[in-house]
Scaffold this motif. Structure first.
Motif, PDB file in Angstrom:
ATOM      1  N   TYR A   2       0.844  -1.185   0.000  1.00 36.61           N
ATOM      2  CA  TYR A   2       0.000   0.000   0.000  1.00 36.61           C
ATOM      3  C   TYR A   2       0.888   1.247   0.000  1.00 36.61           C
ATOM      4  O   TYR A   2       1.934   1.268   0.646  1.00 36.61           O
ATOM      5  CB  TYR A   2      -0.922   0.004   1.221  1.00 36.61           C
ATOM      6  N   PHE A   3       0.449   2.266  -0.722  1.00 36.00           N
ATOM      7  CA  PHE A   3       1.227   3.488  -0.857  1.00 36.00           C
ATOM      8  C   PHE A   3       0.341   4.694  -0.559  1.00 36.00           C
ATOM      9  O   PHE A   3      -0.857   4.688  -0.881  1.00 36.00           O
ATOM     10  CB  PHE A   3       1.804   3.612  -2.269  1.00 36.00           C
ATOM     11  N   PHE A   4       0.950   5.730   0.032  1.00 36.23           N
ATOM     12  CA  PHE A   4       0.221   6.961   0.325  1.00 36.23           C
ATOM     13  C   PHE A   4       0.984   8.152  -0.241  1.00 36.23           C
ATOM     14  O   PHE A   4       2.221   8.153  -0.283  1.00 36.23           O
ATOM     15  CB  PHE A   4       0.052   7.139   1.839  1.00 36.23           C
ATOM     16  N   LEU A  39      -7.856   3.476  -2.829  1.00 32.83           N
ATOM     17  CA  LEU A  39      -8.595   2.978  -1.668  1.00 32.83           C
ATOM     18  C   LEU A  39      -8.983   4.075  -0.682  1.00 32.83           C
ATOM     19  O   LEU A  39     -10.039   3.989  -0.053  1.00 32.83           O
ATOM     20  CB  LEU A  39      -7.765   1.917  -0.936  1.00 32.83           C
ATOM     21  N   TRP A  40      -8.128   5.079  -0.505  1.00 31.25           N
ATOM     22  CA  TRP A  40      -8.395   6.113   0.485  1.00 31.25           C
ATOM     23  C   TRP A  40      -8.111   7.484  -0.101  1.00 31.25           C
ATOM     24  O   TRP A  40      -7.087   7.685  -0.756  1.00 31.25           O
ATOM     25  CB  TRP A  40      -7.512   5.928   1.725  1.00 31.25           C
ATOM     26  N   VAL A  41      -9.014   8.420   0.154  1.00 30.32           N
ATOM     27  CA  VAL A  41      -8.817   9.800  -0.288  1.00 30.32           C
ATOM     28  C   VAL A  41      -9.204  10.721   0.865  1.00 30.32           C
ATOM     29  O   VAL A  41     -10.341  10.658   1.359  1.00 30.32           O
ATOM     30  CB  VAL A  41      -9.653  10.141  -1.531  1.00 30.32           C
ATOM     31  N   GLY A  49      -4.396   7.121  -0.823  1.00 29.88           N
ATOM     32  CA  GLY A  49      -3.661   5.868  -0.725  1.00 29.88           C
ATOM     33  C   GLY A  49      -4.207   4.857  -1.708  1.00 29.88           C
ATOM     34  O   GLY A  49      -5.393   4.861  -2.042  1.00 29.88           O
ATOM     35  N   TYR A  50      -3.326   3.975  -2.154  1.00 26.97           N
ATOM     36  CA  TYR A  50      -3.752   2.977  -3.129  1.00 26.97           C
ATOM     37  C   TYR A  50      -2.956   1.694  -2.946  1.00 26.97           C
ATOM     38  O   TYR A  50      -1.894   1.675  -2.312  1.00 26.97           O
ATOM     39  CB  TYR A  50      -3.582   3.502  -4.553  1.00 26.97           C
TER      40      TYR A  50
END
Length: 246
Positions: A2-4, A39-41, A49-50
């Motif tokens: 996972y990356f942010f 996945l996350w905004v 994040g994705y």
């Protein structure tokens, strides 16, 4: 994995908005190509994040791949580009031929001293004419066919895994460019390139001409990048490429 990403400034946050829109669009395409899954905004895009994707950069393994593999990869890339270019996302920046010319001119001006030191005075004069006269005139004369484009599409940003297949990363430069933008560096491997074009389908008659012009133009950006990184080998190779069309 996972990356942010977290923007360091308002300008970068604005760029993230374009990247997010491009990722959402790419994730929605019915394509065999794998895209990082968003996945996350955060609120007002203060972060996102994705989930990453599997594979090695295609440039590093091209020599290990057989004809059938390359043609299969090209087919998947061509289908992906056809779908991406047909998408109509909202709010993405549109880069005109004049914008593209201005970008090249800025890179040239910012690195003028170092660039001039790599060429003879006669070569520098010819290069300046290309940057400030010839290329802008050619771009304007050929017109623009803006579509949603990856914007930095080359074999470092195309991944391949024998089990997972093709993946595409780094949508940070996504915008609406002339459709030729995404083909510039694919001709590095003729088998992959021809398969991409066949899979992509019908293209404008002047696509190849547009690709040839932009492929030369982008060498100015490549040269500026290597100068900034103090990458001597990259500088030398790019300077030789530029010298070949002066």
């Amino acid at each position: 994995n996972y990356f942010f990403k977290f923007p360091r400034s308002e300008k970068i946050r604005s760029r993230y908005e374009h990247e997010l829109e491009a990722l959402r669009t790419a994730n929605s395409l019915a394509s065999n190509v794998h895209i990082p899954e968003l996945l996350w905004v955060g609120e007002r895009h203060t972060y996102f994040g994705y989930q990453g994707i599997m594979g090695k950069p295609l440039r590093h393994i091209l020599s290990e791949l057989g004809k059938d593999q390359k043609q299969s990869i090209g087919k998947d890339i061509g289908e992906f580009l056809r779908l991406l270019h047909a998408s109509k996302p909202d709010g993405l920046r549109v880069a005109s031929p004049r914008d593209e010319a201005n970008q090249i001119q800025r890179w040239y001006t910012d690195n003028h001293g170092e660039i001039a030191g790599l060429f003879t005075p006669a070569e520098t004069t010819r290069l300046e004419k290309l940057v400030h006269e010839t290329w802008p005139q050619q771009l304007l004369s050929l017109g623009s066919d803006p579509v949603l484009s990856h914007g930095d599409f080359h074999f470092e940003n195309i991944l391949f895994d024998a089990k997972e297949g093709v993946g595409i990363i780094d949508f940070g430069d996504a915008a609406c460019y002339d459709r030729s933008k995404d083909f510039l560096e694919l001709s590095e491997d003729p088998l992959v390139y021809e398969s991409v074009l066949q899979s992509y389908g019908a293209t404008p008659e002047n696509l190849q001409e547009k690709i040839a012009i932009r492929k030369n133009m982008i060498q100015i950006i490549n040269l500026g990048f290597y100068i900034g990184k103090k990458n001597t080998l990259g500088i030398q190779k790019t300077a030789e490429t530029i010298r070949s069309f002066l």
